[in-house]
Enzyme design. Structure first.
Site, PDB file in Angstrom:
ATOM      1  CB  CYS A  45     -31.856   3.402  19.131  1.00 11.75           C
ATOM      2  SG  CYS A  45     -30.946   3.331  17.768  1.00 11.75           S
ATOM      3  CG  HIS A  93     -31.048   8.068  17.140  1.00 12.92           C
ATOM      4  ND1 HIS A  93     -30.642   7.072  18.090  1.00 12.92           N
ATOM      5  CD2 HIS A  93     -32.220   8.659  17.880  1.00 12.92           C
ATOM      6  CE1 HIS A  93     -31.519   7.124  19.083  1.00 12.92           C
ATOM      7  NE2 HIS A  93     -32.266   8.173  19.145  1.00 12.92           N
TER       8      HIS A  93
END
Length: 1105
Positions: free
Chosen positions: A215, A462
Site C-alpha cells: 500500500c 496502512h
C-alpha cells in the site's frame, strides 16, 4: 491492509498476528492481517441517544474500559464483557484468556446483539483494542483495525494479540493483583458498500490493487501518476513491442499509467514490482516509501539517458543546497554543494513545516572539545550549517515520523501534531533559507499537491494518499483499490496528528475530557511551485503514448474482456476433462505414483451444455485424431476409500443425451467439470480400432510394472481377461522370459495409509474381487537371499516408501534463513533415524549431540523450544505444525550429548567487574537441582576477582532495575533468563558490616521524557548503603567516587527519591530514612545518558541455552 516491518526479536511474535473473526480453529482459517486496515481515529462522539441527529458521514466514537478481576480464575475458554453502546449499536469485547488455539492472548470486538438483528444487517467500525500496562502505561499494547460487521462475521480482531508469557508475567505490568484492564475505542462510520462502489464512476479515477504489503507503493505511484509532466515523460521513454513489462521498468510503468488513465477498474502492480526485482512479500518488508521513491527515480533516470526525455527526473525533483563551515576568528570557509531529490524534515520538536526548515538551516557552533580543524589554522571555533541554492519545481518532503529510541532500543513512531500549509512560502523572512548566491529571481511559492498518510504503529500500518490531481479545491483519497472525494479539512487538518479529545458523555459532571493519540498522520508531502504549475500540470492524452503500447494494452484489454465474458457465460458451458492412455503413461512414475492421473494436467474441452454428446465426440475426433466410432468413454468415480478410478463406460442412451444432462447425471457433487477416460484399442499396426463389446465378465484393469533395482514404477498396460491369459502377455510385453515368475499386487488405497495386497494368480480376477478401474502392480518374483540386495524388494514396500518419502531442508539454527543441506527421509523414521542421518551428513560420530528444532509455518521462524531427546516418535511429528506440514528442520551441534544437557540447566550470567568497565557473559551449566550457591561457586572459577576472598551475589535485572537478589539456597531450575538479565557482581566491603540503622537501597539512572511527563530508566542499576544521618550531599559524593564520574559532568547530576515513577528531588541537606530499595521506591540519579557503554564479551558454550 497492515504493513509489517521486521520488529525487534522480543516483539516479533507479538506482531505476527492474524486479524480474524473468532473462529475456534487453527489460524489457517484466518484472514491475513494484510486484508484489513488499521483504525483511522476520528473523534466525534455524541451520546448514544443523539446518534440519529448526526450527519451520516460523522463517526460516533467512544471508549470502553473493562477491568477483569480474578483473571487467572476464569474457567471458560472464552469470556465476554458487558455490552456497551456506540453509534446506537451494542458492542462487547470477546477474549480468550488462554488463547484461541495459539500461545497468544486472543481478543475481538463483537456485535453484542447479532443474533437478534434483522436479516442482511451490517455496520462498519474502526476500532482499537488494548491491554493496559498498569505499571508503565506507555507500554500499553494497542492494536487497531477496521471491519464491516455482518451476520457471517459478527466479530473481528486479533487472534495473536500478545504472547501469553508476557500477559501472565506479573512483573510485566499487564496482570496486577490478578486483574487485567482491557480498553476498546470504537468509531462507527457511515457504511460504504465496498462491493458496489465504483471509483471511476464516482470520481473519474481508479485505484491500484494491493498485492500484499504494497500500500505504501500504491500511494507513491498515484502521487507520481498525478504529476502530468512526469507521466508524459514516462510515456515518451523508448520501448518496443518485443519488451516484456516484467523485465522492463519503463514499459511496466507505461503500462501501469496507461491503465490508470483509461481503465474502468483498479489496476494491478505485479509487472512493475517484478521489473525492479521486488516480486516477493519480503521485498516490501525490507524497504520503505522513501527508498522505493529513490529506487524508482534512479532507475528511470538511468533508463532516460540518451533519450528525448533525458534529464526529466532532475528537472522535476532535483534541488541543491550548500553545506558550509565558517571559522569565527580566522578568514576560512569551507563549502560543499550537494543535490537532493527529497528533504527529510524533523517532526519531533517542530510544530510545522516552517519550524522544520528553521531547524534544517539552524547554525551549529563548533567550539570547546568540538572545534573545527581548519587547514593552515588548526583547531578553530566555527559555525556550521546548511543553506539552499535552489528548490525544485516539485518539492518532496519526507516527514521523519519514525525514529530510533535509544532508551528503549527500538524504533518508535512520532505521532505529534505537525502542521503543513496549503501554500508554502520558502522565500519568507527575506529568504532566510537561501544561500547568498542563490538565484533570488525565482519565486519559491509552493502549493500542496499531495499528502501521503501512514495510519498505525511502528510495526504495522496502512498507507494512502490525498491528492489534488488538478490543484483545484477538490481532494481525492487514493486508498488502494478505492478512490473517494474528500474535503480540504480531511486532507490537511485531520492528517496533522497529535491528540484528539472525546467530548464528555455526561456534561453535567466535572469529568476530565479524555484525550487519545491520533495514529493517522502525514509522513510525506508533495508541493508544486506556482511559477512552474502550468508546465507541470500539462495535458496528457493518447497521442503521447507509443502506438505499440496502445496496441499491446488494447489487446490485453480485449483478452480481459474475453475472459470476463467467458466467466459470465460459464453457466452455459461444461468443462470436460479427458484422460487418455498417453496421459497415464506420461504421469505415473514421474508426477504421481498412486491412482492413475492428475486431472489438472489432461486436455480440457469447453462445450456448450445444450450440445449433444455426439458433437463433443466429433470435437475429440478433430482434436485427437481418433474417429468417433473408435472412442469409448468411461466415467470416473470417487470410491469410499478416496481413490479415483474409471467406473463404467457410457451407454448408448447416455451418449444420446446433451452434455449438460450427462454432467448432471454423472456428477453428484454438481461440479462444473465432467471427467472422462477415453479408452482406445489399437490393432497390430498400432492404429485405432473399434473397441470390442464389453461383457459382464470383462474387467478394465490397469497394470503398473515395478523394477526393484531401479526403484521405478510406471503404467505398463491396460487389459481385460483372466490372470492365466494375462501373465504370458505381461511377460512378453515387459521383455521377460515367457516362463518368468511374476508377482501381482492390487493397489487398493494410499490415504491415510497404503494398502497393497498380494493377488493369488490361481484365482480369477472376479474371485479376487477385482472390478473395473482396479490397478494391478506386477514385478519379477523377489530374488532369494543370496542374490543382490535392494532397498525395496516388492511393490508394497516401495509404495510405502513413496507414500512416506519426505525431503527435509535442514538449516543451522544460527542461520535460520539459509538451507544448509537436504535429506530424503521417511515420515516414519524414528527420532534416532533422523539424528543419525543428520550426524552422518555432518561427519559427526555421536548423533546424540544433534539437537533439532521444528519450524513454525506461520511465523516462518524456528519454534522457541527445541525438540527434546526422543521427545517425538517419528519425523512426521517433527514437521507438523497445527494443520500444516513443514519440510524444514533446524539443527545444532552440541558439545555434550543432548540427554545429558537436558538434565542440566544453562544460565547466561553477565559478570560485572568490580574495577573495570567491562561485562563478560558466561554460560553456566549445572544440574537442574543446583542452587544459586552452586552457580556462584562455578562462576568464581571463570572470572577475574578483585581479590581472592571476594564474595559474589546474583541479581535479576529488567529494564534497568534490580528486581531480585537471589538467596544462595534458591534452586535454579525455574529461573528464566530469556527476558531477564542475570547479573553477577562482587559484594562491596561496605555492605558486609551493616549497622543496625544502615539501609541497603536501590539506585537507578533516569531521565525525564518531556513528551510523556514520565521518567525513563537507563544504564546499570546498583545497590548502595545509606548510613544513619547521611545527607544527600554525602551520598552523592560516595556515588561519584563509586562510579568514577568527572566533576564537570557530575555537577549536572541530580539526586531524587522516586516513588511510583515520580521524582522528588533531594537538596544537599536532605536525609531519607523511609527507603528500602523496593522497585517502586528507590533513589534515582537524573542525568543524560552520555556514559560510555561497558565492553561486553561473550564467553559462551557452543549451544543454545
Amino acid at each position: 491492509m497492515t504493513m509489517m516491518t521486521p520488529p525487534p526479536i522480543e516483539q516479533q511474535q507479538e506482531d505476527e498476528e492474524m486479524l480474524v473473526p473468532h473462529q475456534e480453529l487453527p489460524a489457517a482459517a484466518a484472514v491475513a492481517a494484510d486484508a484489513a486496515q488499521p483504525m483511522e481515529v476520528v473523534a466525534q462522539t455524541e451520546p448514544a441517544n443523539a446518534a440519529e441527529s448526526q450527519p451520516p458521514e460523522d463517526p460516533q466514537t467512544s471508549r470502553f474500559t473493562w477491568t477483569i478481576e480474578n483473571f487467572t480464575r476464569i474457567n471458560g475458554k472464552k469470556h465476554y464483557s458487558e455490552p456497551f453502546v456506540v453509534g446506537g449499536f451494542k458492542w462487547r469485547v470477546l477474549i480468550f484468556p488462554k488463547g484461541n488455539n495459539v500461545d497468544h492472548f486472543s481478543m475481538y470486538l463483537d456485535v453484542a446483539d447479532s443474533a437478534n438483528l434483522p436479516y442482511g444487517w451490517n455496520r462498519y467500525a474502526q476500532f482499537s483494542l488494548a491491554v493496559v500496562n498498569q505499571i508503565h502505561p506507555k507500554y500499553t499494547i494497542r492494536k487497531d483495525t477496521q471491519h464491516q460487521f455482518n451476520a457471517r462475521e459478527s466479530d473481528w480482531g486479533f487472534t495473536s494479540f500478545m504472547p501469553l508469557s508476557d500477559l501472565y508475567d506479573p512483573s510485566r505490568g499487564y496482570l496486577v493483583n490478578d486483574t487485567v484492564v482491557v480498553e476498546a475505542e470504537v468509531a462507527v462510520r457511515r457504511m460504504v458498500d465496498y462491493w458496489t462502489y465504483d471509483s471511476k464512476k464516482e470520481t473519474g479515477y481508479v485505484g491500484l490493487k494491493n498485492q500484499g504489503a504494497t500500500c505504501y507503493m500504491n500511494s507513491l505511484l498515484q502521487t507520481l501518476y498525478h504529476i502530468p509532466y512526469f507521466r508524459k515523460a514516462v510515456y515518451h521513454m523508448p520501448t518496443t513491442e518485443n519488451d516484456m513489462p516484467s523485465g522492463s521498468i519503463p514499459l511496466a510503468l507505461q503500462s501501469l499509467f496507461y491503465k490508470l488513465q483509461y481503465s474502468d477498474n483498479s489496476v494491478a502492480t505485479k509487472e512493475l514490482t517484478k521489473s525492479f526485482g521486488w516480486d516477493t512479500y519480503d521485498s516490501f518488508m525490507q524497504h520503505d516509501v522513501q527508498e522505493l521513491n529513490r529506487v524508482l527515480c534512479e532507475k528511470l533516470e538511468d533508463k532516460m539517458k540518451e533519450t528525448v526525455v533525458e534529464g526529466t527526473i532532475e528537472q522535476l525533483f532535483e534541488g541543491h543546497h550548500i553545506n558550509y563551515i565558517e571559522c569565527i576568528n580566522v578568514d576560512y570557509k569551507s563549502n560543499r554543494k550537494e543535490s537532493f531529490y527529497d528533504l527529510q524534515l524533523d517532526v519531533k520538536g517542530c510544530r510545522d513545516v516552517y519550524a522544520s526548515f528553521d531547524k534544517y538551516v539552524e547554525v551549529e557552533r563548533l567550539e570547546g572539545d568540538n572545534k573545527y580543524h581548519a587547514e593552515q589554522y588548526g583547531l578553530q571555533d566555527a559555525k556550521k550549517g546548511v543553506l539552499f541554492l535552489d528548490f525544485p519545481p516539485v518539492l518532496q518532503l519526507q516527514l521523519k515520523r519514525f525514529e530510533y529510541d535509544y532508551m528503549r532500543d527500538t524504533m518508535v513512531k512520532i505521532n505529534d501534531r505537525y502542521e503543513f500549509p496549503l501554500q508554502l512560502d520558502l522565500d519568507r523572512d527575506d529568504g532566510k533559507y537561501l544561500a547568498p548566491d542563490a538565484d533570488r529571481s525565482i519565486r519559491n511559492l509552493y502549493t500542496l499537491h499531495s499528502v501521503l498518510v501512514h495510519s498505525g504503529g511502528v510495526h504495522g500500518g496502512h498507507y494512502y494518499a490525498f491528492i489534488r490531481p488538478t490543484l483545484s479545491d477538490q481532494w481525492y483519497k487514493f486508498d488502494d483499490e478505492r478512490v473517494t472525494k474528500e474535503d480540504t479539512k480531511k486532507a490537511l487538518e485531520e492528517q496533522y496528528g497529535g491528540e484528539e479529545e472525546l467530548p464528555q458523555i455526561n456534561p453535567g459532571f466535572n469529568n476530565t475530557p479524555f484525550k487519545f493519540t491520533k495514529y493517522s498522520n502525514a509522513y510525506m508531502l508533495v508541493y508544486i511551485r506556482e511559477s512552474d504549475k502550468d508546465k507541470i500540470m500539462c495535458n496528457v492524452d493518447e497521442k503521447d503514448i507509443a502506438e505499440h503500447l496502445r496496441i499491446r494494452l488494447k489487446k490485453e484489454q480485449e483478452e480481459k474482456e474475453h475472459k470476463k465474458k467467458e466467466k459470465a457465460e460459464a453457466h452455459l458451458y461444461t468443462i470436460i476433462k479427458v484422460a487418455r492412455d498417453e496421459d497415464l503413461k506420461e504421469q505415473i512414475g514421474k508426477n504421481i505414483y498412486f491412482d492413475l492421473v492428475d486431472h489438472e494436467k489432461v486436455r480440457s474441452f469447453r462445450i456448450q451444455k445444450q450440445l449433444p454428446f455426439t458433437s463433443f465426440k466429433e470435437e475429440v475426433a478433430k482434436e485427437c485424431g481418433i474417429p468417433v466410432q473408435f472412442q469409448r468413454f468411461w466415467l470416473w468415480a470417487k470410491r469410499q476409500n478416496h481413490t479415483y478410478r474409471p467406473n463404467r463406460p457410457l451407454g448408448p442412451h447416455e451418449e444420446s443425451q446433451s452434455v449438460g444432462q450427462l454432467r448432471e447425471v454423472s456428477n453428484k457433487a454438481h461440479n462444473a467439470e465432467l471427467k472422462l477416460f477415453l479408452e482406445v484399442e489399437t490393432g497390430v499396426d498400432l492404429r485405432p480400432i473399434r473397441p470390442p463389446e464389453k461383457s459382464k465378465e470383462d474387467i478394465l484393469l490397469f497394470f503398473k510394472l515395478y523394477n526393484p533395482e531401479k526403484e521405478e514404477l510406471w503404467l505398463f498396460v491396460k487389459a481385460t481377461g483372466k490372470p492365466s491369459e494375462i501373465l504370458t502377455k505381461l511377460n512378453e510385453m515387459a521383455g521377460f522370459a515367457p516362463n518368468e515368475e511374476i508377482e501381482l499386487y492390487e493397489e487398493i488405497k494410499f490415504e491415510p495409509n497404503v494398502m497393497c495386497e498380494h493377488i493369488d494368480k490361481k484365482l480369477t480376477f472376479r474371485s479376487s474381487q477385482l472390478e473395473d478401474g482396479d490397478i494391478i502392480c506386477f514385478q519379477k518374483s523377489p530374488m532369494s537371499d543370496g542374490e543382490t540386495q535392494v532397498r525395496y524388494p516388492d511393490v508394497p514396500s516401495f509404495l510405502e516408501y513413496v507414500h512416506n518419502r519426505q525431503v527435509v531442508h535442514f538449516r543451522s539454527l544460527e542461520k535460520p534463513k539459509e538451507d544448509d543441506f537436504c535429506l530424503e527421509l521417511s515420515k516414519l523414521h524414528t527420532y534416532d533415524d533422523v539424528v543419525e542421518r543428520v550426524a552422518r551428513q555432518l561427519g559427526l560420530d555421536d548423533p546424540s549431540k544433534i539437537r533439532l528444532t521444528s519450524h513454525n509455518c506461520y511465523s516462518q521462524q524456528p519454534k522457541p523450544q527445541p525438540i527434546r531427546y526422543r521427545g517425538v516418535e517419528h519425523l512426521l511429528d517433527m514437521l507438523v505444525h497445527y494443520n500444516q506440514t513443514s519440510d524444514i528442520l533446524y539443527y545444532e551441534v552440541l558439545d555434550i550429548p543432548l540427554p545429558e544437557l537436558q538434565c542440566l540447566k544453562t544460565l547466561k550470567v553477565a559478570f560485572h567487574h568490580a574495577t573495570k568497565d567491562e561485562v563478560v557473559i558466561h554460560s553456566i551449566r549445572l544440574p537442574k537441582n543446583s542452587t544459586i550457591s552452586d552457580v556462584i561457586t562455578d562462576l568464581k572459577t571463570k572470572v577475574e576477582l578483585s581479590n581472592p576472598d571476594a564474595e559474589l551475589r546474583l541479581l535479576e535485572v529488567f529494564y534497568h532495575k534490580i528486581y531480585k537478589i537471589f538467596p544462595p539456597h534458591e534452586k535454579i531450575e525455574n529461573i528464566n533468563d530469556q527476558y531477564w538479565t542475570l547479573r553477577a557482581e562482587e559484594i562491596p566491603e561496605e555492605e558486609k558490616n551493616l549497622g543496625p540503622h544502615d539501609r541497603l537501597i536501590h539506585v537507578y539512572h533516569f531521565m525525564k521524557d518531556p513528551n510523556q511527563n514520565q521518567i525513563q530508566n537507563f544504564g546499570d542499576p546498583f545497590l548502595l548503603v545509606i548510613r544513619e544521618g547521611e545527607t544527600a550531599a554525602e551520598i552523592l559524593e560516595r556515588i561519584q567516587k563509586k562510579l568514577r564520574v568527572p566533576d564537570e559532568e557530575f555537577s549536572k547530576w541530580k539526586l531524587a527519591f522516586i516513588s511510583m515513577n515520580r521524582p522528588e528531588y533531594l537538596q544537599d541537606v536532605d536525609v531519607r530514612r523511609d527507603v528500602y530499595g523496593a522497585w517502586e521506591q528507590y533513589l534515582g540519579l537524573e542525568h543524560t545518558d552520555t556514559t560510555p557503554k561497558r565492553s561486553y564479551t561473550a564467553n559462551q558454550l557452543g549451544l543454545k541455552p
